[in-house]
Design a protein around this motif. Sequence first.
Motif, short mmCIF file in Angstrom:
data_model
loop_
_atom_site.label_atom_id
_atom_site.label_comp_id
_atom_site.label_asym_id
_atom_site.label_seq_id
_atom_site.Cartn_x
_atom_site.Cartn_y
_atom_site.Cartn_z
N LEU A 1 67.84 105.86 -21.54
CA LEU A 1 68.72 107.30 -21.86
C LEU A 1 68.65 108.02 -20.73
N LEU A 2 67.68 108.05 -20.01
CA LEU A 2 67.38 109.15 -18.74
C LEU A 2 68.41 108.58 -17.54
N VAL A 3 68.46 107.51 -17.66
CA VAL A 3 69.17 106.53 -16.56
C VAL A 3 70.79 106.88 -17.01
N GLY A 4 71.01 106.61 -18.21
CA GLY A 4 72.40 107.09 -18.74
C GLY A 4 72.86 108.54 -18.58
N MET A 5 71.96 109.48 -18.72
CA MET A 5 72.35 110.68 -18.71
C MET A 5 72.50 111.14 -17.25
N TYR A 6 71.76 110.52 -16.44
CA TYR A 6 72.14 110.80 -14.92
C TYR A 6 73.52 110.35 -14.48
N PHE A 7 73.94 109.01 -14.84
CA PHE A 7 75.26 108.68 -14.38
C PHE A 7 76.28 109.62 -15.00
N LYS A 8 75.79 109.96 -16.30
CA LYS A 8 76.89 110.59 -17.16
C LYS A 8 77.08 112.27 -16.53
N GLU B 1 79.88 107.35 -19.42
CA GLU B 1 79.21 107.39 -20.75
C GLU B 1 78.48 106.16 -21.22
N LEU B 2 78.76 105.07 -20.62
CA LEU B 2 78.18 103.76 -21.02
C LEU B 2 76.78 103.89 -21.58
N GLY B 3 76.04 104.42 -20.51
CA GLY B 3 74.48 104.11 -20.70
C GLY B 3 74.06 105.02 -21.85
N VAL B 4 74.76 106.30 -22.09
CA VAL B 4 74.30 106.96 -23.25
C VAL B 4 74.55 106.58 -24.57
N GLN B 5 75.91 105.91 -24.36
CA GLN B 5 76.28 105.27 -25.90
C GLN B 5 75.57 104.03 -26.22
N ILE B 6 74.69 103.45 -25.13
CA ILE B 6 73.94 102.13 -25.60
C ILE B 6 72.63 102.86 -25.93
N PHE B 7 71.96 103.47 -24.91
CA PHE B 7 70.67 103.94 -25.06
C PHE B 7 70.38 104.91 -25.99
N GLY B 8 71.25 105.74 -26.44
CA GLY B 8 71.36 106.87 -27.36
C GLY B 8 70.90 106.48 -28.55
N PRO B 9 71.70 105.58 -29.33
CA PRO B 9 71.25 105.03 -30.59
C PRO B 9 70.17 104.35 -30.36
#
Length: 118
Positions: free
Chosen positions: A25-32, A39-47
């Motif tokens: 989620l942290l990596v996904g938020m970095y990219f977002k 937003e792909l990382g947040v969409q995957i790792f958020g849930p």
Amino acid sequence: MSITTLTARTFRVVAVFEAFTWAGLLVGMYFKYLGNGSELGVQIFGPLHGGAFIVYVLVALAAAYQLRWGVWPTLVALAASIPPLGTLPADWWLHRTGRLTPPREPGSTSVEQAEKVS
């Protein structure tokens, strides 16, 4: 394998998985927010992280009950789910202090006691 052994192993696996999803989620938020805006990382790792968080709290409470933790270790385990990757040091501490070792069953003898008898 006893239920307490299964609970201790489950706690350790869930603690590592919760930390892994936090990292994702942290990596996904970095990219977002700082990267390309994906937003792909947040969409995957958020849930995944949300589910892992809930499972971790439930397993921590079950472990606290079945492994007979006191209030302090239980609060440490629960509080560890808040900061990123906090479940790893909590797991290591609980393991190092013997709190993830199932309590001995009444009537069971240790190897030392068995050697004294023979």
